[in-house]
Scaffold this active site. Structure first.
Site, PDB file in Angstrom:
ATOM      1  N   CYS A  97       4.694  -3.414 -15.088  1.00 36.29           N
ATOM      2  CA  CYS A  97       4.023  -2.312 -14.385  1.00 36.29           C
ATOM      3  C   CYS A  97       4.640  -0.962 -14.729  1.00 36.29           C
ATOM      4  O   CYS A  97       4.115   0.080 -14.299  1.00 36.29           O
ATOM      5  CB  CYS A  97       4.134  -2.508 -12.868  1.00 36.29           C
ATOM      6  SG  CYS A  97       3.605  -4.116 -12.295  1.00 36.29           S
ATOM      7  N   HIS A 115       2.944  -1.787  -6.290  1.00 30.39           N
ATOM      8  CA  HIS A 115       1.827  -2.564  -6.829  1.00 30.39           C
ATOM      9  C   HIS A 115       1.746  -3.848  -6.027  1.00 30.39           C
ATOM     10  O   HIS A 115       2.741  -4.580  -5.942  1.00 30.39           O
ATOM     11  CB  HIS A 115       2.094  -2.871  -8.304  1.00 30.39           C
ATOM     12  CG  HIS A 115       1.121  -3.831  -8.920  1.00 30.39           C
ATOM     13  ND1 HIS A 115      -0.246  -3.749  -8.724  1.00 30.39           N
ATOM     14  CD2 HIS A 115       1.322  -4.909  -9.740  1.00 30.39           C
ATOM     15  CE1 HIS A 115      -0.836  -4.722  -9.389  1.00 30.39           C
ATOM     16  NE2 HIS A 115       0.076  -5.445  -9.999  1.00 30.39           N
ATOM     17  N   GLU A 139      -9.283   4.924  12.181  1.00 30.19           N
ATOM     18  CA  GLU A 139      -8.070   5.673  12.549  1.00 30.19           C
ATOM     19  C   GLU A 139      -7.005   5.627  11.442  1.00 30.19           C
ATOM     20  O   GLU A 139      -6.306   6.600  11.189  1.00 30.19           O
ATOM     21  CB  GLU A 139      -7.499   5.100  13.863  1.00 30.19           C
ATOM     22  CG  GLU A 139      -6.265   5.789  14.389  1.00 30.19           C
ATOM     23  CD  GLU A 139      -6.518   7.211  14.914  1.00 30.19           C
ATOM     24  OE1 GLU A 139      -7.691   7.620  14.984  1.00 30.19           O
ATOM     25  OE2 GLU A 139      -5.522   7.898  15.207  1.00 30.19           O
ATOM     26  N   HIS A 195      -7.409  -8.128  -9.277  1.00 31.59           N
ATOM     27  CA  HIS A 195      -5.978  -8.066  -9.566  1.00 31.59           C
ATOM     28  C   HIS A 195      -5.168  -7.536  -8.372  1.00 31.59           C
ATOM     29  O   HIS A 195      -4.320  -8.243  -7.832  1.00 31.59           O
ATOM     30  CB  HIS A 195      -5.770  -7.208 -10.825  1.00 31.59           C
ATOM     31  CG  HIS A 195      -4.366  -7.082 -11.285  1.00 31.59           C
ATOM     32  ND1 HIS A 195      -4.032  -6.740 -12.567  1.00 31.59           N
ATOM     33  CD2 HIS A 195      -3.186  -7.214 -10.640  1.00 31.59           C
ATOM     34  CE1 HIS A 195      -2.738  -6.698 -12.711  1.00 31.59           C
ATOM     35  NE2 HIS A 195      -2.192  -6.981 -11.539  1.00 31.59           N
TER      36      HIS A 195
END
Ligand SMILES: CSCCC(=O)C(=O)COP(=O)(O)O
Ligand SMILES: [Zn+2]
Length: 237
Positions: A97, A115, A139, A195
């Site tokens: 990532c 992630h 909210e 994903h």
């Protein structure tokens, strides 16, 4: 022990190398980072702390953390030439990532990016078949910031989160994530179809609470849609 190990060994529980393992355990327990997927990175000014790839995220230790300089001395290609201040002694690779986390630093000046592989996020990408997830009159929208790093949204704002298509390799999401961030500058995150989601904030606390608010909104949005309820109300309530 090498001198660089001092970058990850600290008695301070708020040191990023201590926080990442603790937060990953919390995220594992709520289904965000199971099966090795997902994670969190923290940027402390000119240093970025990143977890290893493909490991059980709930069992990470501070000595497993990579430290990279920010910005990178040379512009790295997505997979090569990355510069490190500290690498773990074990044979580990930095999270796949990393290029996506980097988008949040470069394009939003984020201090942290999360992630998740939350099923709420994935279900939202299946039920919202277009290029955005939208919901209004909730909210929890107030817990999300404009662009992830600006002012908080109002109850009367409609939340819009772009959805990009998945790729076989996580790294290859970098350009489509960046394009979505450019097209939707007010979005606090980017969903990846089938994903999960990337969410960022100015610091790890704000990234965490925004991810919690977004995950709640994905979950309730999915439940509302499955119950046949509209997720966008036209009238002002
Ligand atoms: C079953 S995980 C597949 C790869 C993935 O989506 C992911 O988020 C992996 O991240 P890592 O930090 O382990 O490289
Ligand atoms: Zn992933």
């Amino acid at each position: 022990m090498s001198e660089a190990d001092n970058l990850v060994i600290s008695q301070d529980p708020t040191h990023p190398a201590n926080l990442i393992p603790e937060l990953c355990r919390l995220f594992y327990n709520i289904g965000w980072v199971t099966g090795t997927g997902g994670g969190i990175c923290i940027r402390d000014n000119d240093k970025v702390y990143i977890a290893p790839s493909g490991v059980q995220k709930e069992r990470i230790e501070p000595t497993h953390i990579f430290v990279l300089p920010y910005p990178q001395v040379q512009s790295p290609s997505p997979h090569t030439d990355r510069v490190f201040l500290r690498r773990p002694a074990l044979d580990l690779k930095e999270s796949a990532c990393t290029p996506l986390f980097w988008n949040s630093f470069d394009l939003r000046n984020a201090g942290s990016c999360i992630h998740t592989h939350s099923q709420h996020a994935v279900m939202a990408t299946l039920l919202w078949k277009g290029s955005v997830f939208t919901i209004s009159h909730q909210e929890m929208i107030k817990g999300v910031r404009i662009g992830g790093v600006g002012k908080a949204l109002s109850y009367l704002d409609t939340l819009v989160i772009p959805i990009i298509e998945n790729t076989p390799n996580e790294e290859d999401l970098k350009d489509s994530m960046a394009a979505a961030m450019e097209e939707y500058p007010d979005a606090a995150g980017v969903l990846v179809r089938r994903h999960g989601v990337y969410v960022w904030g100015l610091d790890w606390q704000k990234a965490k609470t925004q991810t919690e608010c977004l995950d709640y909104l994905f979950e309730i949005g999915v439940k509302m849609k499955l119950a046949g309820l509209p997720t966008i109300l036209e009238e002002q309530i």
